[in-house]
Scaffold this motif. Structure first.
Motif, PDB file in Angstrom:
ATOM      1  N   PHE A  97       0.816  -1.204   0.000  1.00 37.01           N
ATOM      2  CA  PHE A  97       0.000   0.000   0.000  1.00 37.01           C
ATOM      3  C   PHE A  97       0.856   1.263   0.000  1.00 37.01           C
ATOM      4  CE2 PHE A  97      -3.307  -2.945   1.742  1.00 37.01           C
ATOM      5  CZ  PHE A  97      -4.137  -2.870   0.631  1.00 37.01           C
ATOM      6  N   ASN A  98       2.115   1.152   0.447  1.00 35.36           N
ATOM      7  CA  ASN A  98       3.030   2.282   0.301  1.00 35.36           C
ATOM      8  C   ASN A  98       3.336   2.560  -1.160  1.00 35.36           C
ATOM      9  OD1 ASN A  98       3.243   2.890   3.017  1.00 35.36           O
ATOM     10  ND2 ASN A  98       5.055   1.621   3.339  1.00 35.36           N
ATOM     11  N   LEU A  99       3.158   1.548  -2.016  1.00 39.95           N
ATOM     12  CA  LEU A  99       3.303   1.727  -3.465  1.00 39.95           C
ATOM     13  C   LEU A  99       1.983   2.162  -4.098  1.00 39.95           C
ATOM     14  CD1 LEU A  99       5.480  -1.410  -4.362  1.00 39.95           C
ATOM     15  CD2 LEU A  99       6.215   0.968  -4.197  1.00 39.95           C
ATOM     16  N   GLU A 100       1.035   2.559  -3.235  1.00 40.26           N
ATOM     17  CA  GLU A 100      -0.285   3.031  -3.676  1.00 40.26           C
ATOM     18  C   GLU A 100      -1.058   1.936  -4.401  1.00 40.26           C
ATOM     19  OE1 GLU A 100       0.150   6.667  -5.835  1.00 40.26           O
ATOM     20  OE2 GLU A 100       0.997   7.732  -4.141  1.00 40.26           O
ATOM     21  N   ALA A 101      -0.902   0.703  -3.909  1.00 38.94           N
ATOM     22  CA  ALA A 101      -1.671  -0.401  -4.486  1.00 38.94           C
ATOM     23  C   ALA A 101      -3.164  -0.166  -4.282  1.00 38.94           C
ATOM     24  CB  ALA A 101      -1.263  -1.720  -3.844  1.00 38.94           C
ATOM     25  N   VAL A 102      -3.937  -0.593  -5.263  1.00 40.96           N
ATOM     26  CA  VAL A 102      -5.390  -0.476  -5.177  1.00 40.96           C
ATOM     27  C   VAL A 102      -5.947  -1.516  -4.214  1.00 40.96           C
ATOM     28  CG1 VAL A 102      -7.527  -0.782  -6.492  1.00 40.96           C
ATOM     29  CG2 VAL A 102      -5.634   0.507  -7.474  1.00 40.96           C
ATOM     30  N   ASP A 103      -5.325  -2.712  -4.193  1.00 33.50           N
ATOM     31  CA  ASP A 103      -5.843  -3.782  -3.352  1.00 33.50           C
ATOM     32  C   ASP A 103      -4.741  -4.807  -3.103  1.00 33.50           C
ATOM     33  OD1 ASP A 103      -7.641  -5.193  -1.814  1.00 33.50           O
ATOM     34  OD2 ASP A 103      -9.218  -5.241  -3.330  1.00 33.50           O
ATOM     35  N   TYR A 104      -5.009  -5.701  -2.137  1.00 36.98           N
ATOM     36  CA  TYR A 104      -4.042  -6.724  -1.729  1.00 36.98           C
ATOM     37  C   TYR A 104      -4.840  -7.988  -1.466  1.00 36.98           C
ATOM     38  CZ  TYR A 104       0.088  -8.549   0.805  1.00 36.98           C
ATOM     39  OH  TYR A 104       1.172  -9.281   1.232  1.00 36.98           O
ATOM     40  N   LEU A 105      -4.761  -8.961  -2.375  1.00 34.53           N
ATOM     41  CA  LEU A 105      -5.548 -10.184  -2.293  1.00 34.53           C
ATOM     42  C   LEU A 105      -4.684 -11.341  -1.829  1.00 34.53           C
ATOM     43  CD1 LEU A 105      -7.064  -8.336  -4.429  1.00 34.53           C
ATOM     44  CD2 LEU A 105      -8.001 -10.459  -5.334  1.00 34.53           C
ATOM     45  N   LEU A 106      -5.266 -12.196  -1.000  1.00 33.87           N
ATOM     46  CA  LEU A 106      -4.574 -13.385  -0.539  1.00 33.87           C
ATOM     47  C   LEU A 106      -5.044 -14.613  -1.315  1.00 33.87           C
ATOM     48  CD1 LEU A 106      -4.561 -12.872   3.338  1.00 33.87           C
ATOM     49  CD2 LEU A 106      -2.681 -12.494   1.727  1.00 33.87           C
ATOM     50  N   LYS A 107      -4.085 -15.453  -1.706  1.00 34.56           N
ATOM     51  CA  LYS A 107      -4.412 -16.709  -2.377  1.00 34.56           C
ATOM     52  C   LYS A 107      -4.907 -17.720  -1.337  1.00 34.56           C
ATOM     53  CE  LYS A 107      -0.759 -16.221  -5.889  1.00 34.56           C
ATOM     54  NZ  LYS A 107       0.468 -16.821  -6.404  1.00 34.56           N
ATOM     55  N   PRO A 108      -5.778 -18.664  -1.724  1.00 35.25           N
ATOM     56  CA  PRO A 108      -6.396 -18.775  -3.043  1.00 35.25           C
ATOM     57  C   PRO A 108      -7.423 -17.666  -3.271  1.00 35.25           C
ATOM     58  CG  PRO A 108      -7.336 -20.385  -1.551  1.00 35.25           C
ATOM     59  CD  PRO A 108      -6.208 -19.749  -0.809  1.00 35.25           C
ATOM     60  N   VAL A 109      -7.437 -17.120  -4.480  1.00 36.24           N
ATOM     61  CA  VAL A 109      -8.300 -15.989  -4.796  1.00 36.24           C
ATOM     62  C   VAL A 109      -9.726 -16.467  -5.024  1.00 36.24           C
ATOM     63  CG1 VAL A 109      -8.731 -14.088  -6.380  1.00 36.24           C
ATOM     64  CG2 VAL A 109      -6.392 -14.728  -5.816  1.00 36.24           C
ATOM     65  N   ARG A 110     -10.657 -15.873  -4.296  1.00 38.80           N
ATOM     66  CA  ARG A 110     -12.069 -16.195  -4.481  1.00 38.80           C
ATOM     67  C   ARG A 110     -12.686 -15.199  -5.458  1.00 38.80           C
ATOM     68  NH1 ARG A 110     -11.057 -17.027   1.040  1.00 38.80           N
ATOM     69  NH2 ARG A 110     -11.513 -19.147   1.759  1.00 38.80           N
ATOM     70  N   SER A 111     -13.653 -15.660  -6.238  1.00 40.57           N
ATOM     71  CA  SER A 111     -14.209 -14.825  -7.304  1.00 40.57           C
ATOM     72  C   SER A 111     -14.854 -13.552  -6.761  1.00 40.57           C
ATOM     73  CB  SER A 111     -15.227 -15.626  -8.124  1.00 40.57           C
ATOM     74  OG  SER A 111     -16.265 -16.125  -7.302  1.00 40.57           O
ATOM     75  N   ALA A 112     -15.540 -13.658  -5.613  1.00 38.48           N
ATOM     76  CA  ALA A 112     -16.197 -12.472  -5.046  1.00 38.48           C
ATOM     77  C   ALA A 112     -15.168 -11.442  -4.594  1.00 38.48           C
ATOM     78  CB  ALA A 112     -17.094 -12.879  -3.881  1.00 38.48           C
ATOM     79  N   ARG A 113     -14.074 -11.915  -4.018  1.00 36.38           N
ATOM     80  CA  ARG A 113     -13.032 -10.990  -3.558  1.00 36.38           C
ATOM     81  C   ARG A 113     -12.327 -10.339  -4.744  1.00 36.38           C
ATOM     82  NH1 ARG A 113     -10.752  -7.453  -2.160  1.00 36.38           N
ATOM     83  NH2 ARG A 113      -9.200  -7.142  -0.518  1.00 36.38           N
ATOM     84  N   LEU A 114     -12.110 -11.112  -5.815  1.00 40.12           N
ATOM     85  CA  LEU A 114     -11.495 -10.542  -7.014  1.00 40.12           C
ATOM     86  C   LEU A 114     -12.417  -9.512  -7.648  1.00 40.12           C
ATOM     87  CD1 LEU A 114      -9.085 -10.587  -8.950  1.00 40.12           C
ATOM     88  CD2 LEU A 114     -10.273 -12.371 -10.244  1.00 40.12           C
ATOM     89  N   ALA A 115     -13.720  -9.777  -7.633  1.00 39.73           N
ATOM     90  CA  ALA A 115     -14.678  -8.814  -8.181  1.00 39.73           C
ATOM     91  C   ALA A 115     -14.603  -7.482  -7.446  1.00 39.73           C
ATOM     92  CB  ALA A 115     -16.095  -9.387  -8.115  1.00 39.73           C
ATOM     93  N   GLU A 116     -14.392  -7.536  -6.127  1.00 42.07           N
ATOM     94  CA  GLU A 116     -14.238  -6.302  -5.350  1.00 42.07           C
ATOM     95  C   GLU A 116     -12.961  -5.567  -5.751  1.00 42.07           C
ATOM     96  OE1 GLU A 116     -14.414  -3.241  -2.440  1.00 42.07           O
ATOM     97  OE2 GLU A 116     -15.884  -4.420  -3.561  1.00 42.07           O
ATOM     98  N   ALA A 117     -11.879  -6.317  -6.009  1.00 42.76           N
ATOM     99  CA  ALA A 117     -10.632  -5.691  -6.450  1.00 42.76           C
ATOM    100  C   ALA A 117     -10.816  -5.018  -7.808  1.00 42.76           C
ATOM    101  CB  ALA A 117      -9.522  -6.736  -6.527  1.00 42.76           C
TER     102      ALA A 117
END
Length: 255
Positions: A97-117
């Motif tokens: 987030f110091n690199l101004e990331a939009v989001d930070y997802l943890l694997k395994p990636v779930r479709s609903a969480r990816l949709a939020e990203a």
């Protein structure tokens, strides 16, 4: 519509991420790369051809050029694409987030969480895309059924055999257990902050310390965090809501 690049050195993970991104109607084009050096070369070629790239979904631990170093290099591009980190490790959230990331997802990636990203990426680059309506909750009101969109729920409170859902406009009782909603809504960014309360991380405006107690500003509401849940809540908000740095502060004092 969004144009994105997915980067991961593990072929199955890259294939799954690319598939999920292509299934999202808000994503127009998905390019892939299996390492950081290839990704940089592909990006340079895209810039040379005048092609637009809105976002990059990248792993952190990769041979050679890792995700964080790659993110720093990408920041030097003219009009750089926005970053979404996808990793099996949660220890680099603050650096991301110091690199101004939009989001930070943890694997395994779930479709609903990816949709939020994807939603956050679209908002960050100012794209006008049709939002994912997500889940709706049927609520009985005087013989009529009202459908409340899950993204509109600020927080939920247990009340006996019921749960009260709070939105910006109103509140509604549903017959359910908070434990069940916690399991079902975890992929949508809801976190347990108290034995009787779930909060939507997307609606958290502020986390602060007052009289030795952690409080959250959720919409126009103030929601207390129990001591038992305080550390987990702070860590999850850093990961899920991108608060970065140190969001905890005392009211009336400088952060």
């Amino acid at each position: 519509m969004l144009r994105v690049l997915a980067i991961d050195d593990e072929a199955p993970a890259l294939s799954e991420l690319a598939y999920l991104l292509r299934e999202d109607s808000r994503v127009e084009h998905v390019a892939t790369a299996s390492d950081g050096a290839t990704a940089l070369r592909d990006m340079a070629e895209m810039v040379g051809r005048g092609e637009r790239l809105d976002g990059i979904f990248l792993d952190i631990r990769m041979p050679g050029l890792g995700g964080l170093d790659l993110g720093r290099l990408i920041g030097g591009f003219p009009d750089p694409p926005r970053l979404v980190f996808v990793t099996a490790h949660d220890g680099w959230a603050v650096e991301a987030f110091n690199l101004e990331a939009v989001d930070y997802l943890l694997k395994p990636v779930r479709s609903a969480r990816l949709a939020e990203a994807v939603r956050r990426l679209a908002a960050a680059v100012g794209k006008s895309v049709d939002p994912d309506p997500g889940e709706v909750i049927p609520v009985e009101l005087g013989g009529h059924t009202k459908f409340v969109a899950l993204p509109d729920v600020l927080f939920a409170e247990a009340q006996g055999d019921y749960v009260r859902l709070h939105t910006a406009a109103d509140n509604y009782l549903v017959r359910a257990s908070l434990a069940t909603l916690e399991r079902e809504w975890a992929d949508s960014g809801f976190i347990r902050v108290h034995r009787s309360t779930l909060v939507s991380s997307r609606h958290v405006k502020e986390l602060y310390l007052e009289a030795g107690r952690i409080l959250l500003k959720v919409g126009d509401h103030t929601v207390p965090v129990s001591r038992r849940h305080s550390r987990q809540v702070r860590e999850q908000l850093i990961r899920q809501a991108g608060l970065g740095g140190s969001p905890l502060r005392r009211r009336g004092h400088r952060p």
